[in-house]
Structures are given as C-alpha cells and as structure tokens.
Design a protein around this motif. Structure first.
Motif, PDB file in Angstrom:
ATOM      1  N   UNK A   1       2.888   5.823  -3.146  1.00  0.00           N
ATOM      2  CA  UNK A   1       4.045   6.513  -3.703  1.00  0.00           C
ATOM      3  C   UNK A   1       3.907   6.706  -5.211  1.00  0.00           C
ATOM      4  N   UNK A   2       3.399   5.690  -5.900  1.00  0.00           N
ATOM      5  CA  UNK A   2       3.223   5.790  -7.353  1.00  0.00           C
ATOM      6  C   UNK A   2       2.209   6.876  -7.689  1.00  0.00           C
ATOM      7  N   UNK A   3       1.073   6.899  -6.996  1.00  0.00           N
ATOM      8  CA  UNK A   3       0.064   7.925  -7.274  1.00  0.00           C
ATOM      9  C   UNK A   3       0.587   9.323  -6.936  1.00  0.00           C
ATOM     10  N   UNK A   4       1.311   9.456  -5.825  1.00  0.00           N
ATOM     11  CA  UNK A   4       1.892  10.746  -5.475  1.00  0.00           C
ATOM     12  C   UNK A   4       2.903  11.179  -6.535  1.00  0.00           C
ATOM     13  N   UNK A   5       3.733  10.240  -6.987  1.00  0.00           N
ATOM     14  CA  UNK A   5       4.744  10.561  -7.989  1.00  0.00           C
ATOM     15  C   UNK A   5       4.129  10.997  -9.310  1.00  0.00           C
ATOM     16  N   UNK A   6       3.043  10.341  -9.720  1.00  0.00           N
ATOM     17  CA  UNK A   6       2.368  10.733 -10.967  1.00  0.00           C
ATOM     18  C   UNK A   6       1.809  12.145 -10.865  1.00  0.00           C
ATOM     19  N   UNK A   7       1.157  12.437  -9.751  1.00  0.00           N
ATOM     20  CA  UNK A   7       0.595  13.779  -9.565  1.00  0.00           C
ATOM     21  C   UNK A   7       1.701  14.833  -9.537  1.00  0.00           C
TER      22      UNK A   7
ATOM     23  N   UNK B   1       0.822  -1.213   0.000  1.00  0.00           N
ATOM     24  CA  UNK B   1       0.000   0.000   0.000  1.00  0.00           C
ATOM     25  C   UNK B   1       0.857   1.263   0.000  1.00  0.00           C
ATOM     26  N   UNK B   2       1.996   1.233   0.639  1.00  0.00           N
ATOM     27  CA  UNK B   2       2.908   2.367   0.592  1.00  0.00           C
ATOM     28  C   UNK B   2       3.455   2.591  -0.802  1.00  0.00           C
ATOM     29  N   UNK B   3       3.757   1.510  -1.505  1.00  0.00           N
ATOM     30  CA  UNK B   3       4.256   1.623  -2.873  1.00  0.00           C
ATOM     31  C   UNK B   3       3.193   2.182  -3.803  1.00  0.00           C
ATOM     32  N   UNK B   4       1.964   1.724  -3.647  1.00  0.00           N
ATOM     33  CA  UNK B   4       0.861   2.238  -4.470  1.00  0.00           C
ATOM     34  C   UNK B   4       0.654   3.733  -4.202  1.00  0.00           C
TER      35      UNK B   4
ATOM     36  N   UNK C   1      13.155   4.482  -9.444  1.00  0.00           N
ATOM     37  CA  UNK C   1      14.008   3.833  -8.451  1.00  0.00           C
ATOM     38  C   UNK C   1      13.208   3.482  -7.194  1.00  0.00           C
ATOM     39  N   UNK C   2      12.346   4.394  -6.754  1.00  0.00           N
ATOM     40  CA  UNK C   2      11.495   4.122  -5.597  1.00  0.00           C
ATOM     41  C   UNK C   2      10.557   2.951  -5.837  1.00  0.00           C
TER      42      UNK C   2
END
Length: 110
Positions: free
Chosen positions: A39-45, A34-37, A73-74
């Motif tokens: 992080x991905x959504x935050x990174x896209x935004x 859930x942390x990775x998911x 990398x994250x």
C-alpha cells in the motif's frame, strides 16, 4: 544449541487451540505487514502521478494533500492491525506456554 518444539501429538485440545491461535495471528501479521508495504509503495507512485498531473492548479494541489492524508491514515490503520495481531500472538503464546508447562508438571495425558 538446538531448539526443540514440543510434541503436540500428546497435547490436549486446550493447548492445540492456543497454538492454532498463535499460528493464525502470525500468518495474519505477515499478511498485514506485506499488504501495508504494498500500500505504501502504491501510494507513493500514485502521489507522484497526481503531483505531475496537478501542475500549478490550486484545486489539484489541494486534492494531492487530501490523498496524502488518506495514505497516512491507511498506514496508521495498517500499524494498528499489525499491533493487534502481534499482541494476540503474544497472549496466545503465553497462555499456550503456561498450559504446556502445567501439563508437564502434572503429567496429564488427556
């Protein structure tokens, strides 16, 4: 077909330790996933915001590429941690299952 979990009240400390390890690894894997998911959504935004702010500036576009590399990398680190947790779960589960079967064969009530 009902699946019945073994009774841990009769299990010795070795079996309990491996079962606790399984539980810890499964909770850690869920948290990492859930942390990775997130992080991905935050990174896209954040990447979209940076692209809009960059416009046609060459320096800002290079910064976007560096930020995208950091996001990738994250994501890879997240997958690595998730894989480690899953392998730990499988190893603890296998040893726990072997100990429980050994206990049932010998009839030990320690």
């Amino acid at each position: 077909m009902a699946f019945k979990l073994p009774d841990h009240s009769a299990a010795g400390p070795i079996e309990k330790r491996w079962f606790t390890g399984m539980t810890v690894f499964s909770v850690a894997a869920a948290l990492i996933f859930y942390g990775r998911v997130a992080f991905v959504f935050w990174g896209k935004e954040e990447l979209v915001k940076r692209k809009l702010a960059a416009g046609s500036s060459e320096r800002m576009v290079g910064s976007d590429r560096e930020f995208l590399a950091q996001i990738e990398l994250g994501i890879q680190v997240g997958w690595l941690l998730l894989m480690v947790c899953c392998m730990g779960f499988l190893i603890c589960g296998g040893i726990w299952l072997r100990m429980m079967r050994r206990r049932q064969r010998t009839g030990r009530k320690r």
